[in-house]
Design a protein around this motif. Structure first.
Motif, mmCIF file in Angstrom:
data_model
loop_
_atom_site.group_PDB
_atom_site.id
_atom_site.type_symbol
_atom_site.label_atom_id
_atom_site.label_comp_id
_atom_site.label_asym_id
_atom_site.label_seq_id
_atom_site.Cartn_x
_atom_site.Cartn_y
_atom_site.Cartn_z
ATOM 1 N N ARG A 1 0.841 -1.193 0.000
ATOM 2 C CA ARG A 1 0.000 0.000 0.000
ATOM 3 C C ARG A 1 0.881 1.250 0.000
ATOM 4 O O ARG A 1 1.741 1.420 0.874
ATOM 5 C CB ARG A 1 -0.934 0.019 1.204
ATOM 6 N N GLN B 1 -7.971 3.853 16.085
ATOM 7 C CA GLN B 1 -8.879 2.740 15.814
ATOM 8 C C GLN B 1 -10.157 2.839 16.651
ATOM 9 O O GLN B 1 -11.168 2.208 16.322
ATOM 10 C CB GLN B 1 -8.195 1.400 16.133
ATOM 11 N N PRO C 1 -2.521 -2.522 14.362
ATOM 12 C CA PRO C 1 -3.182 -1.272 13.949
ATOM 13 C C PRO C 1 -2.138 -0.282 13.459
ATOM 14 O O PRO C 1 -1.022 -0.225 13.981
ATOM 15 C CB PRO C 1 -3.852 -0.783 15.239
ATOM 16 N N GLU D 1 -5.041 7.681 8.196
ATOM 17 C CA GLU D 1 -6.187 6.779 8.069
ATOM 18 C C GLU D 1 -5.960 5.529 8.910
ATOM 19 O O GLU D 1 -4.870 4.942 8.897
ATOM 20 C CB GLU D 1 -6.382 6.394 6.602
ATOM 21 N N LEU E 1 -5.982 1.804 9.795
ATOM 22 C CA LEU E 1 -5.996 0.516 9.106
ATOM 23 C C LEU E 1 -5.411 -0.545 10.022
ATOM 24 O O LEU E 1 -4.782 -0.235 11.040
ATOM 25 C CB LEU E 1 -5.187 0.584 7.813
ATOM 26 N N PHE F 1 -3.060 -4.163 9.635
ATOM 27 C CA PHE F 1 -2.270 -4.983 8.719
ATOM 28 C C PHE F 1 -1.907 -6.313 9.373
ATOM 29 O O PHE F 1 -1.632 -6.371 10.574
ATOM 30 C CB PHE F 1 -0.973 -4.273 8.326
#
Length: 432
Positions: free
Chosen positions: A238, A254, A362, A368, A370, A372
């Protein structure tokens, strides 16, 4: 001439401020010592408080507040608050003049404008900047096709459809997360890209050399702009343009209440990450010396190195074409069996980096939230993005010409006053 005047002001006012500060410290020795003690107590109590909840947090933060209040009272009651204020004003003037001294405008190579440029814009970004500045109309007037990003749209799909229709220049007006999506496609297809600063903070635009206060003018990038090549970075495939954060901040973003109460949410997250049994111990990484480590309060991996902890140029990247990731670990790692004093901040650069864990991690990717799967594999992609920048904009980071360290800065200020200052390492600057 303005840079030479600013450099002279920085040197003269800076020297006077240092002398005045030393005089105040010597003449007010007992008071200065007590003020310093209050500040140290405040820092320790605040750290104790944020690592705990309930009454322990209340006590810690209360002690910190009282200690700071004590320092203020000592300054005011002494009756020489005006002298302390004069030192502070002198410091601020010195910093402002130093910043102005190292400002530069880079002449980027001229290139032919694209024939069918497209502007993607998010009408909600930056509190509605796209509508406030009438970006769609301004874009049409400059030959762009404006495409609005609506709720439910996938930006990457919109971009690829536009390219299939013949778009040969891609511009994005929105936050840095959206900038990364458009920049990734532009780099993949070797198309020119323009960053329009219509987001909230626009960190990528700042380090590219785009004037964040000139949203409409940034559209001139595809009219008569110059071009430079910069790096992109990626984590597990990404692309990101600024940074990826792991640890306290990543855990906080989060949580459902983060947007409504950011500070409170981060404070509530700290005990989970740094307290007893904190989740930060899950992270495993290798330092610049090749030794394995665990933990840390936060890990920041950036697209090129940020200049941190400096009064001038702090929080910006001097270069964005260095071909290296910037890696910063905040908080002492929990290296088993190692004792003694640990550095609270570690910084280094590398073309790749890996963080492993026993669970999905996290992450905050360009702001942003996300998650993984582990391990997280970071790598730099040197010079893959062709960026167009309006000719009236700086064309380089505000810290591009700022030397590292006080001694180097003083030498460069003297050279500017004498008209013998160095040129930018990236390209030839012209004085504004």
């Amino acid at each position: 001439m303005r840079r030479r005047i600013a450099a002279a002001v920085a040197l003269l006012v800076g020297a006077a401020t240092i002398v005045l500060g030393v005089v105040v410290a010597v003449s007010e020795f007992p008071r200065g010592l007590f003020v310093l003690g209050c500040v140290v107590i405040a820092a320790v109590a605040a750290w104790y408080g944020v690592l705990r909840r309930g009454i322990a947090r209340v006590v810690g933060l209360s002690v910190a507040g009282l200690a700071l209040a004590g320092a203020v009272v000592l300054i005011i009651v002494d009756g020489k608050f005006g002298v302390d204020l004069l030192v502070l004003v002198g410091l601020l003037i010195t910093l402002a003049a130093t910043r102005a001294s190292f400002a530069a405008h880079v002449d980027l190579p001229r290139v032919a404008p694209p024939q069918r440029p497209v502007l993607f814009y998010n009408p909600l970004s930056g509190g509605g900047k796209a509508e406030r500045f009438a970006l769609a109309k301004e874009a049409r007037d400059r030959g762009y096709e404006p495409i609005e990003l609506k709720r439910g749209d996938e930006l990457e799909v919109l971009v690829r459809r536009a390219v299939d229709r013949g778009a040969d220049g891609l511009a994005m007006a929105g936050g840095d997360g959206s900038q990364a999506v458009v920049a990734a496609v532009a780099a993949e297809l070797s198309l020119p890209y323009a960053c329009i600063p219509a987001g909230t903070r626009n960190h990528f635009a700042l380090d590219l050399g785009v004037d964040r206060d000139d949203v409409v003018g940034a559209l001139d990038a595809f009219v008569d702009g110059g071009e430079r090549r910069v790096d992109l970075a990626e984590v597990n495939g990404r692309v990101f343009v600024n940074n990826v954060s792991l640890g306290v901040y990543a855990e906080a973003v989060q949580r459902s209440g983060y947007r409504a109460a950011k500070i409170r949410t981060i404070l509530d997250t700290v005990p989970d990450a740094l307290g007893a049994g904190g989740s930060d111990l899950d992270m495993r990484w290798t330092g610049p010396g090749g030794h394995g480590h665990r933990g840390g309060a936060a890990v920041l991996v950036s697209n090129n190195r940020y200049r941190l902890g400096r009064a001038v140029g702090s929080g910006t990247r001097p270069r964005i074409d260095d071909g290296l990731l910037g890696i910063t670990v905040m908080g002492a790692p929990a290296d088993g069996g190692q004792h003694g004093l640990q550095r609270p901040l570690r910084e280094w650069s590398a073309p790749s980096f890996e963080v492993d864990a026993d669970r999905p991690l996290p992450a905050g990717v360009d702001g942003e939230a996300l998650i993984f799967d582990s391990p997280l594999q970071f790598r730099i992609r040197p010079g893959v993005l062709r960026v167009r920048i309006a000719r009236q904009h700086p064309g380089s980071s505000p810290s591009a010409m700022m030397p590292e360290g006080v001694r180097a800065g003083l030498v460069e200020l003297v050279r500017i006053v004498l008209g013998r200052d160095r040129e930018s390492a990236q390209s030839t600057p012209r004085r504004p």
